[in-house]
Enzyme design. Structure first.
Site, PDB file in Angstrom:
ATOM      1  N   TYR A  21      -5.984  -5.646   2.186  1.00 28.38           N
ATOM      2  CA  TYR A  21      -6.332  -5.038   3.439  1.00 28.38           C
ATOM      3  C   TYR A  21      -6.755  -3.469   3.231  1.00 28.38           C
ATOM      4  CZ  TYR A  21      -4.135  -9.154   5.522  1.00 28.38           C
ATOM      5  OH  TYR A  21      -3.905 -10.500   6.026  1.00 28.38           O
TER       6      TYR A  21
ATOM      7  N   ASP B 183      -9.448   1.636   8.544  1.00 31.83           N
ATOM      8  CA  ASP B 183     -10.719   2.464   9.222  1.00 31.83           C
ATOM      9  C   ASP B 183     -10.714   3.901   8.770  1.00 31.83           C
ATOM     10  OD1 ASP B 183      -7.993   3.083  10.329  1.00 31.83           O
ATOM     11  OD2 ASP B 183      -8.791   3.787  12.111  1.00 31.83           O
TER      12      ASP B 183
ATOM     13  N   TRP C 254      -4.599   0.991  13.109  1.00 37.01           N
ATOM     14  CA  TRP C 254      -3.507   1.452  14.192  1.00 37.01           C
ATOM     15  C   TRP C 254      -2.712  -0.077  14.568  1.00 37.01           C
ATOM     16  CZ3 TRP C 254      -5.478   4.687  18.706  1.00 37.01           C
ATOM     17  CH2 TRP C 254      -5.984   5.907  18.294  1.00 37.01           C
TER      18      TRP C 254
ATOM     19  N   ALA D 139       0.917  -1.105  -0.055  1.00 37.10           N
ATOM     20  CA  ALA D 139       0.029   0.027   0.130  1.00 37.10           C
ATOM     21  C   ALA D 139       0.925   1.387  -0.031  1.00 37.10           C
ATOM     22  CB  ALA D 139      -0.960   0.163   1.290  1.00 37.10           C
ATOM     23  N   TYR D 140       0.500   2.333  -0.364  1.00 36.79           N
ATOM     24  CA  TYR D 140       0.930   3.792  -0.323  1.00 36.79           C
ATOM     25  C   TYR D 140       0.262   4.116   0.995  1.00 36.79           C
ATOM     26  CZ  TYR D 140       1.996   8.588  -1.079  1.00 36.79           C
ATOM     27  OH  TYR D 140       2.588   9.799  -0.852  1.00 36.79           O
TER      28      TYR D 140
ATOM     29  N   TYR E 147      -5.695   9.624   1.327  1.00 37.40           N
ATOM     30  CA  TYR E 147      -5.281   8.265   1.783  1.00 37.40           C
ATOM     31  C   TYR E 147      -6.497   7.222   1.652  1.00 37.40           C
ATOM     32  CZ  TYR E 147      -3.962   4.029   4.335  1.00 37.40           C
ATOM     33  OH  TYR E 147      -3.983   2.793   4.910  1.00 37.40           O
TER      34      TYR E 147
ATOM     35  N   LYS F 297      -8.034   4.048  -0.393  1.00 40.08           N
ATOM     36  CA  LYS F 297      -8.226   2.926   0.061  1.00 40.08           C
ATOM     37  C   LYS F 297      -9.631   2.420  -0.170  1.00 40.08           C
ATOM     38  CE  LYS F 297      -5.768   0.703   2.034  1.00 40.08           C
ATOM     39  NZ  LYS F 297      -4.868  -0.451   1.592  1.00 40.08           N
TER      40      LYS F 297
HETATM   41  N1  LIG Z   1      -0.307   0.392   9.697  1.00 40.97           N
HETATM   42  C1  LIG Z   1      -1.452   0.619  10.008  1.00 40.97           C
HETATM   43  O1  LIG Z   1      -1.829   1.441  10.889  1.00 40.97           O
HETATM   44  C2  LIG Z   1      -2.619   0.303   9.070  1.00 40.97           C
HETATM   45  C3  LIG Z   1      -4.073   0.640   9.268  1.00 40.97           C
HETATM   46  C4  LIG Z   1      -4.963   0.583   8.439  1.00 40.97           C
HETATM   47  C5  LIG Z   1      -4.673  -0.219   7.379  1.00 40.97           C
HETATM   48  N2  LIG Z   1      -3.524  -0.702   6.952  1.00 40.97           N
HETATM   49  C6  LIG Z   1      -3.219  -1.288   5.714  1.00 40.97           C
HETATM   50  O2  LIG Z   1      -2.408  -2.632   6.279  1.00 40.97           O
HETATM   51  C7  LIG Z   1      -1.708  -2.814   4.973  1.00 40.97           C
HETATM   52  C8  LIG Z   1      -0.223  -2.980   5.032  1.00 40.97           C
HETATM   53  O3  LIG Z   1       0.283  -1.860   5.677  1.00 40.97           O
HETATM   54  P1  LIG Z   1       1.263  -1.518   6.501  1.00 40.97           P
HETATM   55  O4  LIG Z   1       1.124  -0.418   7.418  1.00 40.97           O
HETATM   56  O5  LIG Z   1       1.813  -2.798   6.922  1.00 40.97           O
HETATM   57  O6  LIG Z   1       2.306  -0.816   5.861  1.00 40.97           O
HETATM   58  P2  LIG Z   1       3.770  -1.110   5.423  1.00 40.97           P
HETATM   59  O7  LIG Z   1       4.602  -1.961   6.587  1.00 40.97           O
HETATM   60  O8  LIG Z   1       4.584   0.054   5.049  1.00 40.97           O
HETATM   61  O9  LIG Z   1       3.927  -2.210   4.299  1.00 40.97           O
HETATM   62  C9  LIG Z   1       3.325  -1.864   2.964  1.00 40.97           C
HETATM   63  C10 LIG Z   1       4.223  -2.330   1.959  1.00 40.97           C
HETATM   64  O10 LIG Z   1       3.872  -1.858   0.561  1.00 40.97           O
HETATM   65  C11 LIG Z   1       5.015  -2.235  -0.151  1.00 40.97           C
HETATM   66  N3  LIG Z   1       4.654  -1.240  -1.674  1.00 40.97           N
HETATM   67  C12 LIG Z   1       4.619   0.164  -1.651  1.00 40.97           C
HETATM   68  N4  LIG Z   1       4.374   0.609  -2.599  1.00 40.97           N
HETATM   69  C13 LIG Z   1       4.676  -0.859  -3.445  1.00 40.97           C
HETATM   70  C14 LIG Z   1       4.846  -0.783  -5.048  1.00 40.97           C
HETATM   71  N5  LIG Z   1       4.508   0.407  -5.726  1.00 40.97           N
HETATM   72  N6  LIG Z   1       4.769  -1.893  -5.308  1.00 40.97           N
HETATM   73  C15 LIG Z   1       5.194  -3.063  -4.402  1.00 40.97           C
HETATM   74  N7  LIG Z   1       5.332  -2.755  -3.250  1.00 40.97           N
HETATM   75  C16 LIG Z   1       4.886  -1.452  -2.851  1.00 40.97           C
HETATM   76  C17 LIG Z   1       6.193  -1.635   0.655  1.00 40.97           C
HETATM   77  O11 LIG Z   1       7.278  -2.037   0.289  1.00 40.97           O
HETATM   78  P3  LIG Z   1       8.602  -1.367   0.519  1.00 40.97           P
HETATM   79  O12 LIG Z   1       8.687  -1.547   1.999  1.00 40.97           O
HETATM   80  O13 LIG Z   1       9.732  -1.671  -0.092  1.00 40.97           O
HETATM   81  O14 LIG Z   1       8.719   0.144   0.133  1.00 40.97           O
HETATM   82  C18 LIG Z   1       5.765  -2.167   1.955  1.00 40.97           C
HETATM   83  O15 LIG Z   1       6.449  -3.458   1.924  1.00 40.97           O
HETATM   84  C19 LIG Z   1      -1.992  -1.642   3.693  1.00 40.97           C
HETATM   85  O16 LIG Z   1      -3.191  -2.281   2.957  1.00 40.97           O
HETATM   86  C20 LIG Z   1      -2.442  -0.588   4.734  1.00 40.97           C
HETATM   87  O17 LIG Z   1      -3.341   0.331   4.130  1.00 40.97           O
HETATM   88  C21 LIG Z   1      -2.290  -0.431   7.935  1.00 40.97           C
END
Ligand SMILES: NC(=O)c1ccc[n+]([C@@H]2O[C@H](COP(=O)([O-])OP(=O)(O)OC[C@H]3O[C@@H](n4cnc5c(N)ncnc54)[C@H](OP(=O)(O)O)[C@@H]3O)[C@@H](O)[C@H]2O)c1
Length: 229
Positions: free
Chosen positions: A46, A49, A97, A7-8, A72, A76
């Site tokens: 995924y 919220d 979170w 994700a971005y 964002y 999503k």
């Molecule tokens: N973290 C939160 O609190 C939270 C809350 C709600 C929902 N989510 C959702 O959970 C999911 C995982 O998020 P996360 O927070 O765990 O983020 P994360 O740890 O930053 O993981 C996101 C991953 O996406 C990869 N990525 C980004 N741009 C890409 C591209 N163009 N091509 C291929 N890979 C790419 C990144 O790779 P690199 O590391 O190589 O950049 C990273 O491994 C997402 O769908 C996010 O929207 C997260």
């Protein structure tokens, strides 16, 4: 099966880069969902919220209508639409979170701040559900085993403000910093964030037939394994 965790997720930067956010969170997801439909591959994706505006003032269910406040969240939301309308088989989990290993999480940041600041200001009106990566993975796997499909809210149980979460961690680790509650308006940011975006996971608990742990329990388990600062 494809599990898409990419994700971005730079929420503030997305306000300046809406095209990139849309490419990664919506267009790419549409491509993956279309491929999965055509090849009969089960897709797990995924979402967040942040698809909600926080105006409900109560726990969001899967039946509530999204109304994202920021770029964002909009991207999503478009990703969700792409998965749901693809015609393929999918599991779509909204989470919030997320915390786990590595520096990109609130607990790690709190420990860094507390080493430099005797007083930490944490938002008391920003409310959601802290969710551990361990439980996120565990419940994802249980959902696969149960053969679930569709949209579910996958978070730990109960909810908290950033202030409550921070206080809980500080107490567990006996941090010396004083933590004070402040309103989110004290930290102006590029992206507008929902105040109360906590979601209920009851539907998922019923479907998998297992209780999902309270966020405090998840924090306790995480801190047991967390490297001492
Ligand atoms: N973290 C939160 O609190 C939270 C809350 C709600 C929902 N989510 C959702 O959970 C999911 C995982 O998020 P996360 O927070 O765990 O983020 P994360 O740890 O930053 O993981 C996101 C991953 O996406 C990869 N990525 C980004 N741009 C890409 C591209 N163009 N091509 C291929 N890979 C790419 C990144 O790779 P690199 O590391 O190589 O950049 C990273 O491994 C997402 O769908 C996010 O929207 C997260």
């Amino acid at each position: 099966m494809i599990i898409n965790c990419a994700a971005y997720n730079a929420v503030d930067l997305a306000e300046q880069q809406p095209e990139i956010a849309a490419l990664i969170n919506a267009a790419a997801v549409k491509n993956i969902a279309t491929l999965c439909r055509d090849k009969n591959i089960f897709l797990i994706h995924y979402s967040s919220d942040y698809v909600f505006d926080g105006a409900k003032g109560n726990l969001y269910t899967e039946h509530d209508t999204p109304n994202p406040l920021n770029v964002y969240g909009k991207s999503k939301c478009a990703g969700e639409e792409a998965v749901i309308t693809s015609g393929g088989n999918f599991l779509l989990f909204r989470t919030s979170w997320v915390f786990g290993n590595g520096p990109q999480n609130f607990i790690h940041k709190m420990l860094q701040w507390s080493q430099k600041n005797p007083v930490l200001k944490l938002t008391a009106d920003e409310v959601s559900v802290p969710t551990s990566t361990i439980d996120l993975v565990d419940i994802t796997l249980r959902s696969i085993d149960k053969g679930l499909s569709g949209l579910y809210h996958l978070t730990n149980s109960d909810y908290a403000s950033r202030y409550e979460w921070g206080r809980y961690v500080a107490k567990k680790l006996s941090l010396r910093s004083t933590i004070i509650p402040v309103p989110m308006s004290m930290f102006p940011s590029a992206a507008q964030r929902p105040l109360f975006s906590a979601m209920t996971n009851l539907q998922l608990q019923e479907e998998i037939g297992t209780a999902i742990p309270d966020w405090r329990d998840a924090v306790d388990r995480f801190l047991l394994e967390y490297p001492q600062q």
